[in-house]
Design a protein around this motif. Sequence first.
Motif, PDB file in Angstrom:
ATOM      1  N   ALA A 358       0.814  -1.226   0.000  1.00 12.46           N
ATOM      2  CA  ALA A 358       0.000   0.000   0.000  1.00 12.46           C
ATOM      3  C   ALA A 358       0.840   1.265   0.000  1.00 12.46           C
ATOM      4  CB  ALA A 358      -0.956   0.003   1.188  1.00 12.46           C
ATOM      5  N   CYS A 359       2.063   1.200  -0.512  1.00  8.80           N
ATOM      6  CA  CYS A 359       2.943   2.372  -0.585  1.00  8.80           C
ATOM      7  C   CYS A 359       2.818   3.008  -1.965  1.00  8.80           C
ATOM      8  CB  CYS A 359       4.395   1.973  -0.327  1.00  8.80           C
ATOM      9  SG  CYS A 359       5.546   3.371  -0.387  1.00  8.80           S
ATOM     10  N   SER A 360       2.636   4.323  -1.996  1.00 10.53           N
ATOM     11  CA  SER A 360       2.545   5.038  -3.269  1.00 10.53           C
ATOM     12  C   SER A 360       3.847   5.748  -3.618  1.00 10.53           C
ATOM     13  CB  SER A 360       1.402   6.061  -3.221  1.00 10.53           C
ATOM     14  OG  SER A 360       1.632   7.010  -2.189  1.00 10.53           O
ATOM     15  N   ARG A 361       4.694   6.079  -2.614  1.00  7.28           N
ATOM     16  CA  ARG A 361       5.983   6.730  -2.890  1.00  7.28           C
ATOM     17  C   ARG A 361       6.992   6.269  -1.861  1.00  7.28           C
ATOM     18  NH1 ARG A 361       8.292  11.468  -1.215  1.00  7.28           N
ATOM     19  NH2 ARG A 361       6.379  12.051  -0.118  1.00  7.28           N
ATOM     20  N   GLU A 373       5.160   7.755   1.491  1.00  7.02           N
ATOM     21  CA  GLU A 373       3.768   8.171   1.362  1.00  7.02           C
ATOM     22  C   GLU A 373       2.925   6.948   1.037  1.00  7.02           C
ATOM     23  OE1 GLU A 373       0.963  11.152  -1.337  1.00  7.02           O
ATOM     24  OE2 GLU A 373       3.160  11.264  -1.464  1.00  7.02           O
ATOM     25  N   CYS A 374       1.823   6.774   1.780  1.00  4.13           N
ATOM     26  CA  CYS A 374       0.975   5.600   1.628  1.00  4.13           C
ATOM     27  C   CYS A 374      -0.230   5.916   0.755  1.00  4.13           C
ATOM     28  CB  CYS A 374       0.497   5.098   2.998  1.00  4.13           C
ATOM     29  SG  CYS A 374       1.836   4.519   4.073  1.00  4.13           S
ATOM     30  N   GLN A 375      -0.867   4.840   0.312  1.00  3.19           N
ATOM     31  CA  GLN A 375      -2.073   5.008  -0.475  1.00  3.19           C
ATOM     32  C   GLN A 375      -3.224   5.466   0.409  1.00  3.19           C
ATOM     33  OE1 GLN A 375      -2.866   1.322  -2.456  1.00  3.19           O
ATOM     34  NE2 GLN A 375      -1.005   1.370  -3.688  1.00  3.19           N
ATOM     35  N   ALA A 766     -10.497  -6.267  -5.325  1.00  6.07           N
ATOM     36  CA  ALA A 766      -9.812  -5.207  -6.068  1.00  6.07           C
ATOM     37  C   ALA A 766      -9.061  -4.279  -5.123  1.00  6.07           C
ATOM     38  CB  ALA A 766     -10.815  -4.420  -6.903  1.00  6.07           C
ATOM     39  N   GLN A 767      -9.666  -3.983  -3.954  1.00  4.88           N
ATOM     40  CA  GLN A 767      -8.984  -3.139  -2.972  1.00  4.88           C
ATOM     41  C   GLN A 767      -7.722  -3.831  -2.461  1.00  4.88           C
ATOM     42  OE1 GLN A 767      -9.565  -0.124  -2.093  1.00  4.88           O
ATOM     43  NE2 GLN A 767      -8.084   0.039  -0.416  1.00  4.88           N
ATOM     44  N   TYR A 768      -7.813  -5.125  -2.219  1.00  5.67           N
ATOM     45  CA  TYR A 768      -6.632  -5.867  -1.772  1.00  5.67           C
ATOM     46  C   TYR A 768      -5.571  -5.917  -2.867  1.00  5.67           C
ATOM     47  CZ  TYR A 768      -3.725  -9.952  -0.814  1.00  5.67           C
ATOM     48  OH  TYR A 768      -2.662 -10.790  -0.654  1.00  5.67           O
ATOM     49  N   ALA A 769      -6.010  -6.136  -4.119  1.00  7.06           N
ATOM     50  CA  ALA A 769      -5.058  -6.198  -5.222  1.00  7.06           C
ATOM     51  C   ALA A 769      -4.377  -4.860  -5.452  1.00  7.06           C
ATOM     52  CB  ALA A 769      -5.760  -6.660  -6.503  1.00  7.06           C
ATOM     53  N   SER A 770      -5.104  -3.751  -5.222  1.00  2.66           N
ATOM     54  CA  SER A 770      -4.510  -2.433  -5.449  1.00  2.66           C
ATOM     55  C   SER A 770      -3.458  -2.087  -4.414  1.00  2.66           C
ATOM     56  CB  SER A 770      -5.607  -1.368  -5.428  1.00  2.66           C
ATOM     57  OG  SER A 770      -6.206  -1.294  -4.154  1.00  2.66           O
ATOM     58  N   SER A 771      -3.484  -2.727  -3.242  1.00  2.78           N
ATOM     59  CA  SER A 771      -2.487  -2.442  -2.209  1.00  2.78           C
ATOM     60  C   SER A 771      -1.197  -3.222  -2.396  1.00  2.78           C
ATOM     61  CB  SER A 771      -3.075  -2.768  -0.825  1.00  2.78           C
ATOM     62  OG  SER A 771      -3.313  -4.160  -0.710  1.00  2.78           O
TER      63      SER A 771
END
Length: 1147
Positions: A358-361, A373-375, A766-771
Motif C-alpha cells: 500500500a505504498c505510493s511513494r 507516502e501511503c495510499q 480489487a482493494q486488496y489487489a490495489s495495495s
Amino acid sequence: MDALQKELEEAMSSFTSIEAQRSADGQHLAAAEERQRDAQERCLDRRKDEGVWGKDACLQQAEQQAFELRSELREEGARAKSATEAVKKDLADKVSRVAQLEGSLSENRNQLKTIQQHVDGLMQDLMERTIKSSDDEAMLGTLARQLQQEQQEDVQDDRDVKDDDLDQEDVQDDPDVKDDNLDPETEEDSKPVEIQDQVEDTIAAAQSYDFDKLKNDSKRHVHYTAATSPARESESSPLKLIWNFEGTGPPVPDPAEANIVKEQHAKTLGPTAVVQGMQSTALPHPGCFQPRHATDIDQAERCPDACPLFAEDTASPQHCNFKCVNTSDCGLEHTHTNLAQSVPDETRGFCRRCVVVACSRCNRAAHGDVCAECQRGFRLENGECVSQIPILGSLLKGSLYLILLVPVLYFVAWYVSLVLRKATNLEEQAQALQFRTQTKLCKPDSGDERGSVLFFRYQLFIMIWALVLATLWVASVSMTDGSLYALGTEDPESPRELCAVIHRGFEQQRTMMSTKVYFLLVAYIASLVLCISFGIFQQRTFHRLNNDATQADFVALVDGLPAVHGTENLEEILKTELQTGTSQEIVGVSVGWDFAPHAEKITELLESDVRALDKLPGSPETADPAATSATSARAPVEGASRPRWFRPMDRLMLTQVLGIELTTPAPATAEATSGETLAKSLVCSPKALVVFKTESGRDAALAAKKDISFRGNTLQIKPLTSEPMGICWENFAVVRQKQRERLWAAIKMILLASFAWSLFIYLPFAQYASSFSYSNGDKPSIGMTISLTLIVVLGNLFMYTTCAEAAKRIGFINRDAEGGAYMVLYTFAILLNIMMDAALTGSIAYRTAVGQRARTYGGTLIADLTRAQAIFESFELQRQLGLAVFKYCWPAMYLVPFIGEAVGANWFTLHLARLVVASFPHIKGFKAQQAMKVLVPMDPGRYADVLINITAGVLIFFLPGGYTLPLLVALILSHVFIILFDHFRVLRCVPSFCFSSSVVDDYAQKLLILPCALIMAAFILKSNCTLTSTFCVQDSSLGLSMLMGGALHVGLHWWLLRVIVPKFGNVKEHVPTKFTYEQVASLAAPSWFNLNPAYCLRSKYFYKHETPCYYLVQGREHVLRKNDKAMSFFEDQRRVVKETYGRFQLG
C-alpha cells in the motif's frame, strides 16, 4: 526559415490592419446613422407647421442619404472581407508550411542528437586515450631521469675516465635506444589522428542519412509509437489543431511526447561535461559507469564486483540505457541514476524500488524498503503502511477468517466422525443404490433423446473450431521466423530486462503485424463458414432422427379454453367437442389445470400412492401406527449416540442436503376425502393437450386451421414440438403477459445478483489487489492467484444457480424453451462476469506496468499516458493482459469448474449419502432411496459453458501472439475432458432426461455470433494503420469502426441462420408414421397423461377408475398398470439389471 517567418509576420500585420479598417468603418457607420437622426429631427422642426407632407419629405430625404451611405459602406465592407479572406488563406498556407518544416526539423534534430551522442562517445574515448598518453609520457620522463642518474654514478665510480667517456658516447649514440624512447610518443600521437578520422566519417555518414525513409517508416507504425504520447499541448498553441490527432488519416508525431520524455529523464549532460568528468575521475573498472542500451546487454550478464548493480542511466539522451554502479549509487541525483530505484538489491543484481504494501511513494533517502507516502486509506508508521482503522480492520480480518475457517473445520470434524462410525445398514444401502440405478437413463424405455445428440455434437464442434484456429495459427507463424510463438511470453525480473522485452517485443510485433492481420482475416472467414455449415448439419441431423415415431407425433395444443371448475368431466366433454370439430379420431385430452397453489400437496399425495404400490419398508403408507410411534420414539435415541455438537450438522445434511426426515410422519387418515376435494377444487387454464389416434389425423387437424366454438370461446389448435417429459404442467396457467413480466423480473434479479457479487466480492478483492506492490517485476502472491481462480469459479456457480431459478420462474410450458432461456440468461450473466473480471485484471495489469515504471517504445511512461488507445496498445500492457487472459481461461475457466463438478457434485454427494445410510440404522426403504437419489440433473447449461469458453479464448487475438497456441491447445484438451465426463455423467450419474426438440440448439447456434464478431473486431484493430495508410484511425474512430464491424457481422450471421440454414437444412420430407398412439405409448413409460399431476389426481379421485392412471415417478416405472379408459397404455414390471458400485464410485 527566416524568410517564411518574415512573410508570416507581414501577413499577420496585413490582417491586423484590415481588422482595424473594418472597425473604423463600423464606427463611421454608427456616426452616419447618428447624423441621419439629427438631420431628421432638424427637418421636422423646420416643417412642423407644414403638416404630414413636410414630415414625409424629411423622411424621404433622410432615407435617400442613408441609402447612399449604406451602399458605399457595403462596397467597402465587401472589399475588406475579400481582402481578409485572401489574407486568412495565405496565412493558413504559411502556417501549414511552417508546421511541416517544424516536423521535419524535429526529426532532423532527433537524428542529430543520435549523431551528437556518437560523437560524444568518440570524444570520451579520445580523452581516455589522451589521459593514458599523458601518463605514459610522465612514466617515460621518470625512466630517463633514472637512467641519467645511473650514468652519473657510473662516471664517478669508474677509474678509467676514457673508457667511461666511450661508454657514455655509446649509450648516447645508440640508435636502438633512441628508437625505444621515441616509439611510444609516435604511437600515442597517431591515436588522436585515427579518432578524428572516425569523427569525420560519422559526420559524412550523417549527411548522407536517408531521413525521408525514416519519416515514412515512423508514420507507417505511428499508432504504436507517436500514438502513445498523451495530448498535453497548451490551449493557446496556434498549431494545436494541426499536431493533434483528429480521428482519421495518418497520425502526426506529437511534440508533447518529447516534453514528457525530457521531464522523465535527468538533465542531459553535454559532451564537455562528460569529458571533464572523465578527466577528474578515474574509472575503477572498464565495465563500470558505462551506459549501454538494454537490448545490447545479455540477459544472464552480471556487473563486475567493483560495481555490482545495474541502474538506469538518466543522463543518457535516450531511455533504457543502463550502467553498472556501486551499492551506494542507487537513486542519487549526482550519479544520474533513476531516483525512484533507490534500494540496492545485491541478490538480484540491480537497483529497485522499495517493496512496501500500500505504498505510493518510497523514501529514497533510506535506500531500503521504507515508504514515504501511503495510499489512500492507510497511514505511515515506521516506514510501513497500516490501515487507518487498525482495530476495526483487524476485527474484520479476524471475523472473516473465523467465518471461513470455523465452518470448514467443523465440517471436517463431522465428516471424520461419520467415516469412523460403524456401518450397520449395508443392506438398505445396497437396495437404495439399486433404486438409484433405476432412475438413470441407461434403460430401454428412456424415451426420445434427439436433443442429446445435438448437444454432444455441439461440444464436438467447439473442439473442431478451436483445432481449426490452432492449425491456421501454426500455418501462419510457420511462414515467418517463429518469433510469434514467444511474443509476449517473456518474464522480465528487472527494469533492464523489462526495457529489453518492450523494445524487442514492439519491433517483433511491428514486423509481424501483417502476418497476424492475414491470419485473423482467414480465421474470421473460416469461423463463419464453419458455423453456418454446422448449423445446416445440425438441422439435417435433427430431421433425420425425427423420422422415428414418438408421442410428439400425435399431440397438438388447444388454446382458448374458458375457466371450468373441476366438478365437471371436462376431459370427456372436450374430447367429444374436438372430435366433432376436427372430424378426426381423438384418443384423449390432457387439460392443463391450474394446480400451482396445491402443487406440493398433490405431488406428495400421488407419490404416496406409488410408494404404497411398491410396498417399500419405511414409507408412511406401509407402516402401521404402532411401529410408527415406536420408530418416532426411537429416532432420537439413534441420534443420542452421536456427540451433541454434531447433531445440528446431522439434521442439516439429512434434511436439507439428502432430503430425508429424521422421524417418520404418521400416515394420513382422510386421504381419499382430501384427494377428492383437491380434484374438484381445481380450475382449468386456457390451454390443454389433445392426443390424436394417428399422426396423419393430427396433421389434417392442424392444416385445416378450423376455429372450434366452445361455451362462447373460440378454440384454436396449434402445433407443439415436445415430448411428454418436456412439458411443465404447473405453468399452463401462466399467460404470455405474465411471462414477459417475469422475464424482466428475472433480468433484474440477475443484475441485482451481479451487483451484489461485485459489491461484496469483487470490490474487496480489487482493494486488496490495489495495495500490492507491483514494482521490480514482483508478481502477485500465490494466494492472490488462487483467490482470483476461486472468484471466477464461485462467480460462475453463483450465476448458474441464479439464472436457473430465474428461468424457472418465467413460466414456460416447454422445458426446452425454459432451457433455452436459461442458457441465454446464463451466457450473458457470465459475459457480465467476464467484463468485471476483465476490468479487474486490466486494472491489475495497468498497476503492474505503472509500478514497474514501464515505458512505451517511444520512451513515455505508461503512467503519463492519457488516451485509452495509447494505454491499451503499449506493449507492456499488452504483455500483461495476454498473461492475465491465459491465466483467467486456464485453468480457472476451462478445467477447474468441471473437475469440481465431477468430484464435488457427483462423487462426494454419492459418497456422503452412502456413509449416512450405512451409519444410521433407522434410515430404511423410502428414506434410503431419497438419500441415494441426490443427483445433479442434466440441463442445457453446458451449451453456455462451452460457448463462453470459446468466446473467452477469442479474446487472446487482441493481444500478442505468444499465448495464442497454448490457450487453444488448453481449450481443446479441457473440452476432451468435458465431453468424456458428460458422456459418463449422462449414462451413470444423472436421472433420465429428455432434450426432445432443437430449441436449445437453435439458441446456441445464434449465440455463436458472439465469438465470430469478436474475431472481426480483432481484425479491424490489428489492421489499423498496418496494411494500408488509407485505413488509419485513432481513439473513438477506431472504437466506432470495431463496433460497426461487429454489428455488420451480427446482421450477416443472423441473416444466414434465418435464411440459408433452413433452406439447406430442411431437405427431407417427414413421412407420417403408420403406428397408432396406443402402440407408440405402450413402448415408453412417460405419456401425456401420467406426467400430468392434475389428470392423475382426477383419474383416481374424480373419475374413480378401477386401475387409475398412476403418476410416473422416476425409478418406479414397474408399478404402472395398463388401463385404456384411464389413458394408461404402458405396463412393464421388469426391473433394470443391478449395477455394481465400487467404494469410490463416481456416479
